[in-house]
Design a protein around this motif. Structure first.
Motif, mmCIF file in Angstrom:
data_model
loop_
_atom_site.group_PDB
_atom_site.id
_atom_site.type_symbol
_atom_site.label_atom_id
_atom_site.label_comp_id
_atom_site.label_asym_id
_atom_site.label_seq_id
_atom_site.Cartn_x
_atom_site.Cartn_y
_atom_site.Cartn_z
ATOM 1 N N LEU A 160 25.359 34.248 -6.035
ATOM 2 C CA LEU A 160 26.054 33.884 -4.514
ATOM 3 C C LEU A 160 25.133 33.314 -3.679
ATOM 4 O O LEU A 160 25.445 32.417 -2.617
ATOM 5 N N VAL A 161 23.916 32.668 -3.923
ATOM 6 C CA VAL A 161 22.204 31.608 -2.971
ATOM 7 C C VAL A 161 23.577 30.143 -3.286
ATOM 8 O O VAL A 161 23.678 29.440 -2.137
ATOM 9 N N ALA A 162 23.802 29.853 -4.069
ATOM 10 C CA ALA A 162 24.459 28.655 -4.932
ATOM 11 C C ALA A 162 26.075 28.448 -4.587
ATOM 12 O O ALA A 162 26.312 27.833 -2.755
ATOM 13 N N TRP A 163 26.564 30.118 -4.303
ATOM 14 C CA TRP A 163 28.296 29.750 -3.420
ATOM 15 C C TRP A 163 28.609 29.426 -1.747
ATOM 16 O O TRP A 163 28.777 28.803 -1.040
ATOM 17 N N SER A 164 27.004 29.925 -1.758
ATOM 18 C CA SER A 164 26.682 30.472 0.020
ATOM 19 C C SER A 164 26.435 29.051 0.569
ATOM 20 O O SER A 164 26.938 28.517 1.810
ATOM 21 N N ARG A 165 25.800 28.077 -0.211
ATOM 22 C CA ARG A 165 24.918 26.759 -0.226
ATOM 23 C C ARG A 165 26.323 26.423 0.259
ATOM 24 O O ARG A 165 26.979 25.408 2.073
ATOM 25 N N MET A 166 27.760 26.288 -0.100
ATOM 26 C CA MET A 166 28.354 25.537 -0.714
ATOM 27 C C MET A 166 29.543 25.955 0.749
ATOM 28 O O MET A 166 29.740 24.702 1.320
ATOM 29 N N ILE A 167 28.749 27.145 1.036
ATOM 30 C CA ILE A 167 30.156 27.720 1.959
ATOM 31 C C ILE A 167 30.080 26.962 2.790
ATOM 32 O O ILE A 167 31.183 26.455 3.779
ATOM 33 N N THR A 168 28.322 27.055 3.782
ATOM 34 C CA THR A 168 28.272 26.818 4.699
ATOM 35 C C THR A 168 28.598 25.145 4.647
ATOM 36 O O THR A 168 28.417 25.079 5.576
ATOM 37 N N ILE A 169 28.201 24.838 4.070
ATOM 38 C CA ILE A 169 28.313 22.722 3.744
ATOM 39 C C ILE A 169 29.547 22.761 4.363
ATOM 40 O O ILE A 169 30.015 22.051 5.368
ATOM 41 N N MET A 170 30.943 23.427 3.731
ATOM 42 C CA MET A 170 31.834 22.942 4.044
ATOM 43 C C MET A 170 32.190 23.620 5.613
ATOM 44 O O MET A 170 33.267 23.139 6.783
ATOM 45 N N LEU A 171 31.489 24.706 5.885
ATOM 46 C CA LEU A 171 31.801 24.922 7.599
ATOM 47 C C LEU A 171 31.847 24.194 8.027
ATOM 48 O O LEU A 171 31.778 23.604 9.458
ATOM 49 N N LEU A 212 12.641 33.487 -9.643
ATOM 50 C CA LEU A 212 13.334 32.265 -9.634
ATOM 51 C C LEU A 212 14.381 33.017 -8.258
ATOM 52 O O LEU A 212 14.482 32.325 -7.462
ATOM 53 N N ALA A 213 15.102 34.020 -8.120
ATOM 54 C CA ALA A 213 15.754 34.387 -7.306
ATOM 55 C C ALA A 213 15.456 34.694 -5.857
ATOM 56 O O ALA A 213 15.756 34.100 -5.173
ATOM 57 N N LEU A 214 14.372 35.376 -6.369
ATOM 58 C CA LEU A 214 13.573 35.033 -4.151
ATOM 59 C C LEU A 214 13.603 33.615 -3.390
ATOM 60 O O LEU A 214 13.500 33.958 -2.933
ATOM 61 N N MET A 215 12.944 32.556 -4.960
ATOM 62 C CA MET A 215 12.760 31.611 -4.112
ATOM 63 C C MET A 215 14.335 30.797 -3.859
ATOM 64 O O MET A 215 14.201 30.108 -2.829
ATOM 65 N N LEU A 216 15.507 30.916 -4.836
ATOM 66 C CA LEU A 216 16.199 30.117 -4.470
ATOM 67 C C LEU A 216 17.047 30.930 -2.896
ATOM 68 O O LEU A 216 17.434 30.536 -1.668
ATOM 69 N N THR A 217 16.655 31.949 -2.502
ATOM 70 C CA THR A 217 17.353 32.330 -1.961
ATOM 71 C C THR A 217 16.086 32.282 -0.451
ATOM 72 O O THR A 217 17.111 32.265 0.878
ATOM 73 N N ARG A 218 15.132 31.587 -0.477
ATOM 74 C CA ARG A 218 14.437 31.488 0.179
ATOM 75 C C ARG A 218 13.902 29.569 0.491
ATOM 76 O O ARG A 218 13.698 29.051 1.579
ATOM 77 N N THR A 219 15.100 28.761 -0.647
ATOM 78 C CA THR A 219 15.089 27.965 0.202
ATOM 79 C C THR A 219 15.733 27.015 1.279
ATOM 80 O O THR A 219 15.496 26.056 1.719
ATOM 81 N N HIS A 220 16.544 27.562 2.098
ATOM 82 C CA HIS A 220 17.104 26.881 2.979
ATOM 83 C C HIS A 220 16.574 27.743 4.508
ATOM 84 O O HIS A 220 16.279 25.965 4.957
ATOM 85 N N THR A 221 15.267 28.397 3.939
ATOM 86 C CA THR A 221 14.582 27.845 5.070
ATOM 87 C C THR A 221 12.856 27.600 5.250
ATOM 88 O O THR A 221 12.937 26.977 6.265
ATOM 89 N N LEU A 222 12.831 27.482 3.751
ATOM 90 C CA LEU A 222 12.149 26.314 3.900
ATOM 91 C C LEU A 222 12.395 24.596 4.495
ATOM 92 O O LEU A 222 11.931 23.955 5.086
#
Length: 291
Positions: A185-196, A273-283
């Motif tokens: 979810l984190v990886a794909w949502s990042r790519m979709i955000t980039i596309m937008l 790992l999952a928690l930190m991946l979800t917070r990478t954009h905020t960081l």
């Protein structure tokens, strides 16, 4: 004779439980490893590598639907700048032709940026790919560790312990499915955000001509692009840290003979790992001061 039969039955059930535990732990590790591998390869990909067809479709949308609106915004900003220039100079009584020519030059530069805004935004993620490629990420394979290290800690005939471990391994497999879903979810949502973001790029570029409240739109947009770029970098760093956690867990399992505790540490490592991946954009946004 009866005792021998009981021992054989116990041995049969014990071996069956160990085989089931190994199978569940192997499935758990494989699920998680595949999600890590896919995320790792997905982070490195640029939008053009992810889907060239989609990028070209977004380019067409940007040029036909977004670019004309960006032209209108640029016209508004240019007129606003002319108005500010006249009002600041005693309502036009002290007209400075040099500033007008400078304003026209700025408009020409912004028009050039708008015309190439789509390619400029893609360039941010080419730079992100270069940064990520400089990081050496080793193998994250943990299957052998948890299949052999945990079951080796069991002694022959410990059916109760093996049954407990089987239940824990089943819970671990379900948890791994859940964590793997979060990672995807984190990886794909990042790519979709980039596309937008790249699809709408002409609009914020059109506001860069103004240095006041209008220009802050374009500046914030550029900061968001850099944040998305840094998010991929931070996600790779998270994978590196996760590899270190797994190495620490493997030492505890092999050296101390931990069983259930070893699985618990494995689940904690996955959760962290999952928690930190979800917070990478905020960081990434906090590093750049993006609101």
């Amino acid at each position: 004779m009866w005792d021998s039969l009981v021992e054989r039955v116990q041995e049969f059930f014990f071996n069956m439980l160990v085989s089931a535990i190994n199978s569940l732990l192997g499935t758990t590790a494989n699920i998680f490893e595949k999600s890590i591998d896919n995320v790792q390869s997905g982070i490195v990909e640029t939008p053009e590598q992810f889907s060239p067809t989609l990028v070209e479709a977004l380019r067409l949308i940007s040029e036909t639907a977004v670019m004309p609106v960006a032209g209108l915004i640029l016209t508004y900003v240019f007129c606003y700048e002319i108005y500010i220039l006249l009002t600041e100079r005693n309502r036009g009584n002290e007209f400075d032709t040099g500033q007008v020519f400078f304003l026209i030059f700025k408009a020409a530069v912004i028009i050039l940026l708008i015309s190439n805004s789509f390619d400029l935004t893609l360039a941010f993620f080419d730079l992100s790919q270069w940064m990520i490629n400089q990081i050496s990420v080793g193998s994250l394979s943990v299957t052998d560790i948890f299949q052999t290290g945990i079951t080796d800690g069991l002694e022959e005939g410990e059916i109760g312990t093996a049954l407990t471990l089987l239940i824990v391994a089943l819970i671990a497999m379900v948890f791994a499915f859940f964590i793997a879903g979060i990672i995807y979810l984190v990886a794909w949502s990042r790519m979709i955000t980039i596309m937008l973001y790249i699809s709408i790029s002409p609009l914020p570029f059109a506001t860069l001509m103004n240095r006041d409240w209008v220009g802050s739109i374009g500046q914030n947009y550029l900061k968001q692009l850099v944040a998305l770029m840094l998010q991929g970098f931070f996600m790779i760093i998270c994978l590196v840290v996760y590899a270190g956690l797994i190495e620490k867990v493997s030492v505890l399992i092999i050296d101390e003979g931990a069983t259930v505790y070893g699985i618990l540490l494995m689940l904690v490592s996955m959760g962290v790992l999952a928690l930190m991946l979800t917070r990478t954009h905020t960081l990434a946004k906090s590093v750049l001061g993006v609101i």
